[in-house]
Design a protein around this motif. Structure first.
Motif, mmCIF file in Angstrom:
data_model
loop_
_atom_site.group_PDB
_atom_site.id
_atom_site.type_symbol
_atom_site.label_atom_id
_atom_site.label_comp_id
_atom_site.label_asym_id
_atom_site.label_seq_id
_atom_site.Cartn_x
_atom_site.Cartn_y
_atom_site.Cartn_z
ATOM 1 N N GLY A 75 -6.811 -7.145 -8.464
ATOM 2 C CA GLY A 75 -6.329 -7.617 -6.901
ATOM 3 C C GLY A 75 -5.005 -8.315 -6.825
ATOM 4 O O GLY A 75 -4.060 -8.575 -5.813
ATOM 5 N N ILE B 213 -2.087 -9.981 0.354
ATOM 6 C CA ILE B 213 -3.138 -9.025 -0.150
ATOM 7 C C ILE B 213 -2.658 -7.633 0.750
ATOM 8 O O ILE B 213 -2.551 -7.763 2.174
ATOM 9 C CB ILE B 213 -4.617 -9.189 0.278
ATOM 10 N N VAL B 214 -2.901 -6.432 0.175
ATOM 11 C CA VAL B 214 -3.058 -5.083 0.950
ATOM 12 C C VAL B 214 -3.749 -4.489 0.322
ATOM 13 O O VAL B 214 -4.040 -4.139 -0.950
ATOM 14 C CB VAL B 214 -1.343 -4.818 1.176
ATOM 15 N N GLY B 215 -4.469 -3.264 1.189
ATOM 16 C CA GLY B 215 -5.431 -2.272 0.567
ATOM 17 C C GLY B 215 -5.921 -1.519 1.464
ATOM 18 O O GLY B 215 -5.505 -1.286 2.929
ATOM 19 N N PHE C 122 -13.441 -2.854 0.997
ATOM 20 C CA PHE C 122 -12.250 -2.953 1.055
ATOM 21 C C PHE C 122 -11.620 -2.755 -0.183
ATOM 22 O O PHE C 122 -12.181 -3.575 -1.156
ATOM 23 C CB PHE C 122 -11.819 -4.344 1.580
ATOM 24 N N TYR D 181 -8.094 -3.402 -2.759
ATOM 25 C CA TYR D 181 -6.950 -4.052 -2.420
ATOM 26 C C TYR D 181 -6.115 -4.455 -3.915
ATOM 27 O O TYR D 181 -6.542 -4.339 -4.834
ATOM 28 C CB TYR D 181 -7.373 -5.431 -1.827
ATOM 29 N N THR E 177 -1.614 -6.119 -4.098
ATOM 30 C CA THR E 177 -0.898 -6.971 -3.404
ATOM 31 C C THR E 177 0.581 -6.368 -3.134
ATOM 32 O O THR E 177 0.861 -5.426 -3.712
ATOM 33 C CB THR E 177 -0.475 -8.175 -4.420
ATOM 34 N N ARG F 159 -2.989 4.217 -6.567
ATOM 35 C CA ARG F 159 -4.359 3.930 -6.244
ATOM 36 C C ARG F 159 -5.182 5.060 -6.976
ATOM 37 O O ARG F 159 -5.974 4.502 -7.526
ATOM 38 C CB ARG F 159 -4.394 4.137 -4.466
ATOM 39 N N GLY G 278 -5.358 -8.681 4.063
ATOM 40 C CA GLY G 278 -6.570 -9.352 3.537
ATOM 41 C C GLY G 278 -6.601 -10.915 3.332
ATOM 42 O O GLY G 278 -5.264 -11.607 3.321
ATOM 43 N N ALA H 127 -10.968 -7.721 3.979
ATOM 44 C CA ALA H 127 -9.998 -7.058 4.971
ATOM 45 C C ALA H 127 -9.741 -7.816 6.184
ATOM 46 O O ALA H 127 -10.684 -8.537 6.779
ATOM 47 C CB ALA H 127 -10.243 -5.478 5.350
#
Length: 616
Positions: free
Chosen positions: A91, A239-241, A252, A254, A256, A272, A285, A303
């Motif tokens: 993460g 956080i991003v995902g 979710f 995820y 950064t 990814r 997130g 999320a």
């Protein structure tokens, strides 16, 4: 002249837009790899809890040139106490690292099982991440997701038990023993991408674990209520995902955010799935906490709001835009439990050839287990409707399954048995991209097992005339009850040939397997409409199917079966000009009939009869 002017304007606007669609190199903001030296100290930024971005100190240790062809990795050591407590955690991928106030890169790699206080981590230089945007920052509207399964739709037509293993054995390494399970302390690794899911269960993961292993995804438990906040900041270090599923079931995956420039962002410092130009919704997130681990630590996150669209998924980074995002597939699950309570649940799942089946199925399984139980005697009535979006050439948009399942295991098995085959076959078909409009499940659960085994099969004589009706007696043994007799009938066709025939009595599963074995070309679709037609065929588990069968072969042509054909005719119809569209059957069906029962039927039986026009 006017047309030339308009054309020039269009070209100019496109060129300007295309240039603006890339994140430009900025020497004042970014530090090139050529300036990075061992011994330099800097600061990284990530969220350890909640949505607060915290700084941690690091020192550059060394540089790996050409860790991958054309991609170099900076190695650093974490110095701050907050980082030392967790080390590189799943993460943290994408956590921005700065030297002298300039962005140098993103935390992306680590060694597993590091000794205490080692805290080594790899950094993907920002110059390689910025180049990802040169592929364009527009979503690929024709994107439907890569086929990540090792999948054969023709084989899978046989049903859930015939769907092959996702990734076959290779070099004596089974899917249950991935490469990651071997001693690899001497190899640096891309940080795993955590996928936090509600109601995660080992039985569901057994089927999908090879997919997660291959894609470097780490399934984790997530709180069903989501995050305590519904909107998080969109900024570097947050956080991003991908919220694969949202609602009463969540999933979710995820990392950064590394860098934001206007409505564009870079993240992860690695791919990814490495799918190239994509079109997927991305979410912010909230970090509940970091679980320190000897093997590797992991952020546990949920999320928050959808923030935009992922458009690039490349080796050095993922890149996306904030704002509009692609739609999800709505899934509703209404379940009446044994106490008479009706539970209404809903969630939505991303549109992806491989991940849509995964999260629709796992989501339904998780909700059923949460509302019912893991394993007990039960009977589950299922009414499922999968609705496809309207598109040219598609003749039928609905696939409806109505059936009953009863056993002493988990009621989730019945849901899996209904959902998995059509989801996998439609999403992974090789004819045309399919878009789901919605999926609806209506379930009714009883705390009683209503199943019966076919124990005996008999008739009152052995010789029958064409046109005569055969009365078939079947002894059923219900679960934990005394045997009962069920009577059914089937008529000998008037054109039945004299000689030996076989009478089969089968439950739905045996019938399905038998038909696909006897006439495999009946279940090898050549276009999307044939596939939908096959998926719409469903036998009730409470029926006993009677079939009169002769060993004389027939022929399937373009999905239509022909029986009792002269050998010369079959030879011409199955000519070399039609290879792949026709094939012989392993015998011919003369007639079929059914008898309904109040039980889910298991087992089968067979008798040999004689057709004799002179029989009395």
């Amino acid at each position: 002249m006017k047309r030339v002017y308009l054309f020039a304007c269009v070209v100019f606007c496109f060129t300007v837009y295309h240039v603006q669609a890339q994140i430009a190199w900025d020497a004042e903001k970014f530090m090139p790899l050529s300036e990075v030296k061992p011994g330099m100290k800097g600061k990284g930024y990530t969220v350890f809890s909640g949505t607060t971005v915290e700084a941690f100190d690091f020192e550059v240790v060394s540089i790996y040139y050409d860790r991958f062809p054309g991609l170099h990795i900076v190695w650093a050591k974490g110095l701050s106490d907050n980082f030392k407590k967790t080390g590189s955690a799943g993460g943290m991928s994408g956590s921005p690292t700065y030297i002298n106030g300039r962005l140098m890169g993103a935390l992306s790699r680590s060694y597993r099982n590091q000794r205490e206080h080692a805290n080594l981590f790899g950094i993907t230089p920002i110059e390689f991440m910025v180049k990802v945007t040169e592929y364009g920052m527009q979503p690929n509207l024709s994107y439907h997701g890569t086929q990540l399964f090792n999948f054969d739709p023709a084989t899978a037509a046989a049903g859930i038990d015939a769907i092959p293993t996702l990734f076959p054995k290779r070099n004596n390494i089974s899917p249950q023993q991935p490469f990651d399970s071997f001693q690899t302390d001497g190899l640096s690794e891309q940080l795993t991408v955590p996928v936090a899911m509600t109601g995660i269960h080992s039985e569901a993961m057994r089927f999908y674990k090879p997919l997660f292993d291959k894609l470097n995804l780490m399934p984790l438990e997530a709180p069903g209520g989501g995050s305590p906040i519904k909107k998080s900041p969109v900024e570097q270090g947050q956080i991003v995902g991908i919220a694969y599923a949202r609602g009463d079931y969540t999933a979710f995956g995820y990392g950064t955010i590394t860098y934001i420039d206007g409505d564009q962002l870079l993240a992860y410092g690695h791919s990814r799935n490495g799918e190239g130009n994509v079109n997927l919704p991305i979410s912010g997130g909230y970090v509940h906490f970091i679980v320190p681990g000897r093997y590797r630590s992991s952020k546990i996150a949920s999320a928050t709001q959808i923030i935009g669209t992922l458009v690039q998924d490349r080796q050095a980074a993922i890149a996306g835009t904030t704002g509009p995002h692609p739609s999800y597939i709505p899934v509703t699950l209404n379940m009446e439990t044994a106490d008479g309570t009706l539970h209404r649940k809903s969630y939505e799942v991303i549109r992806h050839r491989s991940f849509t089946p995964t999260y629709v199925e796992v989501g339904a399984e998780s909700l059923v287990r949460a509302l019912a139980f893991f394993a007990a005697d039960h009977t589950l009535t299922i009414d499922a409707t999968l609705t496809l979006k309207e598109q040219p050439g598609l003749l039928s948009r609905e696939i409806v399954y109505k059936n009953v399942y009863s056993s002493g295991g988990s009621p989730a098995y019945g849901v899996t048995n209904v959902l998995r085959p059509p989801l996998l076959q439609l999403n992974n078909n090789s004819y045309t991209p399919i878009a789901f409009e919605k999926i609806a499940l209506n379930l009714k659960l009883e705390d009683k097992r209503r199943s019966a085994l076919i124990e005996r099969l008999w008739v009152d004589k052995q010789r029958y005339r064409p046109g005569e009706t055969v009365e078939v007696m079947v002894t059923l043994r219900p679960y934990l009850e005394n045997p009962i007799t069920q009577i059914g009938t089937i008529t000998i066709p008037n054109d039945a040939p004299d000689g030996l025939i076989t009478l089969l009595a089968m439950n739905a599963t045996t019938d399905k397997q038998w038909q696909r074995s006897r006439a495999p070309f009946n279940f090898r679709p050549k276009n999307i409409n044939q596939l939908v037609k096959i998926l719409q065929q469903s036998e009730s588990n409470t029926d006993i199917t009677f079939e009169l069968f002769v060993s004389q072969p027939g022929l399937t042509v373009q999905g239509e079966e022909f029986s009792n054909l002269p050998t010369s005719v079959m030879s011409v119809m199955n000519s070399a000009k039609q290879v792949g569209t026709s094939g012989y059957t392993r015998g011919s069906t003369l007639h079929r009939d059914k008898v309904s029962t109040s039980y889910v039927i298991f087992g089968s039986g067979a008798l040999e009869l004689v057709v004799d026009r002179n029989a009395r």
